[in-house]
Design a protein around this motif. Structure first.
Motif, PDB file in Angstrom:
ATOM      1  N   SER A   1      76.189  64.766  12.867  1.00 33.33           N
ATOM      2  CA  SER A   1      75.418  63.577  13.244  1.00 33.33           C
ATOM      3  C   SER A   1      75.624  62.461  12.230  1.00 33.33           C
ATOM      4  CB  SER A   1      73.920  63.904  13.309  1.00 33.33           C
ATOM      5  OG  SER A   1      73.709  65.070  14.048  1.00 33.33           O
TER       6      SER A   1
ATOM      7  N   MET B   1      75.079  70.528  12.630  1.00 34.05           N
ATOM      8  CA  MET B   1      74.458  69.462  13.417  1.00 34.05           C
ATOM      9  C   MET B   1      74.140  68.255  12.549  1.00 34.05           C
ATOM     10  SD  MET B   1      71.957  71.617  15.946  1.00 34.05           S
ATOM     11  CE  MET B   1      70.976  70.195  16.388  1.00 34.05           C
TER      12      MET B   1
ATOM     13  N   ALA C   1      79.079  60.989  12.695  1.00 32.43           N
ATOM     14  CA  ALA C   1      79.146  60.168  13.911  1.00 32.43           C
ATOM     15  C   ALA C   1      78.384  58.854  13.709  1.00 32.43           C
ATOM     16  CB  ALA C   1      78.561  60.943  15.092  1.00 32.43           C
ATOM     17  N   PHE C   2      77.187  58.961  13.102  1.00 34.02           N
ATOM     18  CA  PHE C   2      76.368  57.778  12.858  1.00 34.02           C
ATOM     19  C   PHE C   2      77.088  56.783  11.959  1.00 34.02           C
ATOM     20  CE2 PHE C   2      73.307  55.771   9.901  1.00 34.02           C
ATOM     21  CZ  PHE C   2      72.668  54.930  10.797  1.00 34.02           C
TER      22      PHE C   2
ATOM     23  N   THR D   1      67.773  62.027   7.206  1.00 37.57           N
ATOM     24  CA  THR D   1      67.992  63.486   7.180  1.00 37.57           C
ATOM     25  C   THR D   1      67.107  64.157   6.147  1.00 37.57           C
ATOM     26  OG1 THR D   1      69.875  63.198   5.687  1.00 37.57           O
ATOM     27  CG2 THR D   1      70.370  63.373   8.045  1.00 37.57           C
TER      28      THR D   1
ATOM     29  N   THR E   1      74.552  66.080   4.520  1.00 30.61           N
ATOM     30  CA  THR E   1      74.488  64.618   4.625  1.00 30.61           C
ATOM     31  C   THR E   1      75.423  63.967   3.621  1.00 30.61           C
ATOM     32  OG1 THR E   1      72.189  64.772   5.290  1.00 30.61           O
ATOM     33  CG2 THR E   1      72.952  62.629   4.482  1.00 30.61           C
TER      34      THR E   1
END
Lengths: 581, 581
Positions: free
Chosen positions: A189, A185, A192-193, A230, A370
């Motif tokens: 994310s 996740m 995508a961000f 994050t 991340t």
């Protein structure tokens, strides 16, 4: 003093430094620092090293480049492709995660630094020209794919390994059921961000009335924001306890002084990888530096660039870093942000130094997913398969080189891939020039011009064979010339008494070609045919004059093809050959 | 049928065979057989194989070459350099003297045969052109030295080993006190006798009134005489009991049918040596075959030659032989003795077959020192250091290639030596062409000719820079062009508005060069300078026309340099540049 200045470009730009320049350089440094912090952590991870090594590799190397380098905009530090090459080179010798792995990275940086310095001092920068553009483009694209694939394990939160696409894929598939949902996740994310920031954010900001310069700045800060957000989430929700892999303890110090591992065995093993890495890093750096310099009508001296990059790598070797070079995206940002001199780099180094001293405790909770996400987004911009289409359209041999480089890099690893690409492109070039264009020429009626008999209406003489050689003669094509002449004679050999080789496009004759010419002269003589030369260039004639070939030449050396025609053609010309349709 | 004939030259010459030709071929076959018997035994010894293997390698391979080869005079069989390469390749994998050593020799012949056949069918004969003459000459010379050194142990009657000159010398010196005097006497006598036969006997015989042809025949039989005499002495005086190493039992049969060792590990190890050996053997064969064919105004098809040699090596692999190729001295003897067709080779094979059946018991007492002596005298004729002097005088890069090949072959062994030589000569060539000759040109007043401004009195225009590029553009030299143009502009860039690249000598532009031209166009445009081309050849323009480079070219493509001059020069011409002194 003049000699000294050659090696210290800082003595040149340092004298002209003023407050306005300082302001520009500082602005650029702040932006690059924000961009470099997450990148340096992430690329260290990619190289299989602790994250702080990435920070260390962004301090002393940048300072040293600022002294010895001559590009005002090149941002030196850890980059994706060199990090991948580091992982590949050391991973085959030492177990990742051990102290000797980090020591081997120092050795690699040291070897790379020495090689670059030596090449710079000996002015061997031209060696980088042996890497053809298609090979570089193919290699960078394939590396991007490999890097993205290798980072998927952090996004999926599973163990995986391998140096080829097949190994990595097999390893990932084997562990796919163990996928850690929370890590996935976070990673997904972030990806995508960052893709949104890259492609969608700027128009939105502009539509909201944000000034273009600020909008541009905000998009560059995307990775920093992702890292901050994050990390905060990871801390707030105690993700470590829930199984999310985090960066963990990062020492809160300036770079340590380190000594590379000098063991001869290790040096022997890492020598070739270090050479490959140096040349690839150099080619990339110089091409960025040149592009940016041209925009300000400045010139880059490639040999000084070798010295700057060499010094940077030696700096990395002695301050706990790993191999570095000039980064593409980062340098463009540095340039766009207004960097005017290498001092911008020095200020960046100070910024990273402050980060190493003050921000490292905050990084503890940063999820590895991340960092992997930022790497994936960064390297996918390197992937560009359009080179396949472009070379396919333009020339088969270029296509073969790029295709082989991509396939071999993905299937056999980075080192085999790029080495094969280089060897292949050289062999393809030799193959192409081994069959030079040789035109049979005749005289354009009423002129002193001689043209291809198959393209123009020209006069020929039945006893005279005049050949224009459109290439320098050397070992790979000399036999072709000989075969062609002898085959031509065996076709209607009864009439031809004189062969004239028109050397107007021959810029060099090597020893192999000289021996072949000698043999051709002897063989023609035995068949009662004389060999002549015409239009031999000055430097070529200087070489040939004292040789046995000229001494025993059965015919003459004519200054111009027209002289040869006047002396040897049977008048009146027997036929006018028709131009081909 | 036509296709069939391509692979079977025998169908061509076989139809024209008559009794006169038969007589010539038979005479040549008798002389070559006498020469080949001691040579085949000796070269097998050099390759580390039992002597009968040399005989077997001179039967089926010769017959197969007679069917598939296209040289009428080439005498195929065991030769010195290929035997040395065999010893070097197999000696690193298998213990000499064992059964698996002989099986590995079959594998090597098999691989070599397959490679040659494949190259022949795919018409890859041109690949041999990648070996430059200096590299071959240096390699042959160094091999001759290595072979002579390696045979000294048999002459001295001591054990010794090694694949480099240093190893061999060290090994010999270590055993020098164990020298076996009787062996040394035999070896030294044979060497002295053969040198006398070679250089001193013919004049003596001629002075005694012996006809030239017979005198020549007698000198060729020298080695046979030495073998016969020393064998007789060895038998009569019981030299075996006195410690002289002799050949011993040689099976009295025709060649056995054999199967090579197919183990993948062995094939992998021997693949590269087999490739090297094939190419070197091929290059030597073809150069001999071409020379001899030219004397009779015949042509050699190199691709058919590959097929002939490939068939010969496959024959060796399945009949107890080892790698073969065309021998230099032997082929010249064959030619001089009057061989007219490959049938002469077939008769030689019959002669060797008779020898294998009938003469082998007699060979039992033959001292190994005799064979070593014949090898030493034979290979010393290969040693020719004059290539060093010749290349030194002619061109540095050729000298470097030959020097490195000799030194590396002697110090690191045959495979490393020749491989380094090939790589080095290719890199030196690329290096040379990476700085092409680029001349700044101006117009010869009152003409349409454009010449180098530094060599001729020509007109130039202050805003126009016209450069004639004297080389095809490719990856290694494209950057040089770009750097040169940009440097030239930064010298007096204020005035130049137009750059014309004169492509009259550019025969090709590869993809790397295309991208460089594109970048140059962009960079010049950014400095307000237009880029033009002139005199682009048809095939080059066909390639360039659909590219982005031509689409975005800031200037024009002029048909001739004169058109460019007419359109771009500022009249009247500002200065006439003086010719250089």
């Amino acid at each position: 003093m003049i000699k000294f200045k050659r090696y210290f470009p800082i003595l040149d730009w340092g004298r002209r430094y003023d407050v306005a320049t300082l302001g520009d350089d500082l602005t650029a440094a702040v932006i690059v620092t924000l961009m470099l912090i997450p990148q340096s952590l992430a690329y260290a991870l990619l190289a299989g090293l602790p994250p702080e090594v990435g920070l260390y590799a962004s301090i002393a190397p940048i300072l040293l480049y600022a002294i010895f380098g001559n590009s005002s905009a090149l941002a030196v530090g850890p980059v994706a492709v060199v990090s991948l090459l580091t992982a590949s080179a050391i991973g085959q010798v030492v177990e990742p995660g051990t102290a000797s792995y980090a020591a081997a990275a120092l050795t690699l940086a040291f070897l790379s630094g020495i090689l670059l310095l030596v090449m710079g001092v000996l002015r061997l920068g031209f060696l980088a020209n042996f890497l053809s553009h298609p090979v570089i483009a193919g290699f960078i694209t394939a590396s991007g794919v490999l890097i993205a694939a290798s980072q998927l394990k952090h996004v999926l939160g599973v163990p995986a390994d391998g140096h080829t696409l097949f190994e990595i894929a097999l390893s990932l598939v084997g562990h796919i059921r163990e996928t850690h949902v929370l890590s996935l996740m976070i990673g997904a994310s972030v990806i995508a961000f960052l893709f949104f920031v890259r492609s969608g954010l700027k128009p939105v900001l502009t539509a909201l009335g944000v000034p273009a310069r600020l909008a541009s700045f905000i998009t560059k800060a995307g990775p920093v924001f992702a890292v901050g957000a994050t990390t905060a989430i990871s801390w707030a929700y105690g993700l470590e306890a829930r199984g999310v892999a985090i960066v963990g303890v990062v020492p809160q110090t300036l770079p340590p002084l380190t000594v590379p591992d000098w063991s001869p065995e290790l040096i022997r093993t890492l020598f070739i990888p270090a050479a490959l890495m140096s040349v690839i890093g150099f080619v990339e750096s110089v091409s960025v530096a040149k592009t940016l310099a041209a925009r300000r009508r400045q010139r880059i001296n490639p040999d000084q660039e070798l010295i700057g990059l060499g010094a940077a790598n030696l700096g990395a070797a002695f301050t706990g870093g790993y191999p570095v070079t000039g980064g593409f995206a980062r340098s463009v940002v540095n340039f766009d942000a207004g960097a005017r001199t290498p001092a911008a780099g020095a200020f960046t180094a100070v910024g990273i130094g402050i980060a190493a001293l003050c921000l490292t405790p905050l990084i503890y909770y940063l999820p590895k997913a991340t960092l992997a996400g930022t790497i994936i987004v960064a390297v996918l911009s390197l992937v560009d398969f359009s080179i396949l289409k472009a070379t396919w359209r333009y020339a088969t041999s270029d296509f073969i080189a790029v295709f082989a480089t991509i396939v071999l890099t993905l299937s056999l690893g980075v080192e085999v891939g790029v080495a094969s690409g280089v060897v292949l492109s050289i062999l393809l070039h030799i193959t192409k020039t081994s069959k030079p264009h040789i035109a049979e020429v005749g005289r354009v009626p009423g002129t002193e011009h001689f043209r291809n008999i198959h393209r123009h209406a020209v006069e020929t003489s039945p006893t005279l064979l005049a050949l224009r050689i459109d290439e320098s003669l050397y070992f790979a094509n000399a036999n072709f010339l000989e075969d062609m002449v002898l085959n031509r004679l065996s076709q209607d050999g009864s009439q031809i008494r004189d062969v004239v080789l028109m050397f107007s496009a021959v810029n060099a004759v090597d020893y192999s070609a000289l021996e072949t010419l000698e043999a051709l002269n002897t063989r023609l003589l035995e068949s009662g045919v004389r060999l002549h030369l015409s239009e031999v260039k000055g430097p070529v004639m200087d070489k040939l004059a004292p040789t046995r070939f000229i001494e025993h030449l059965s015919g003459k050396v004519f200054l111009s093809q027209n002289d040869a025609w006047a002396a040897l053609s049977v008048m009146p010309p027997e036929r006018i050959s028709p131009p081909s349709p």
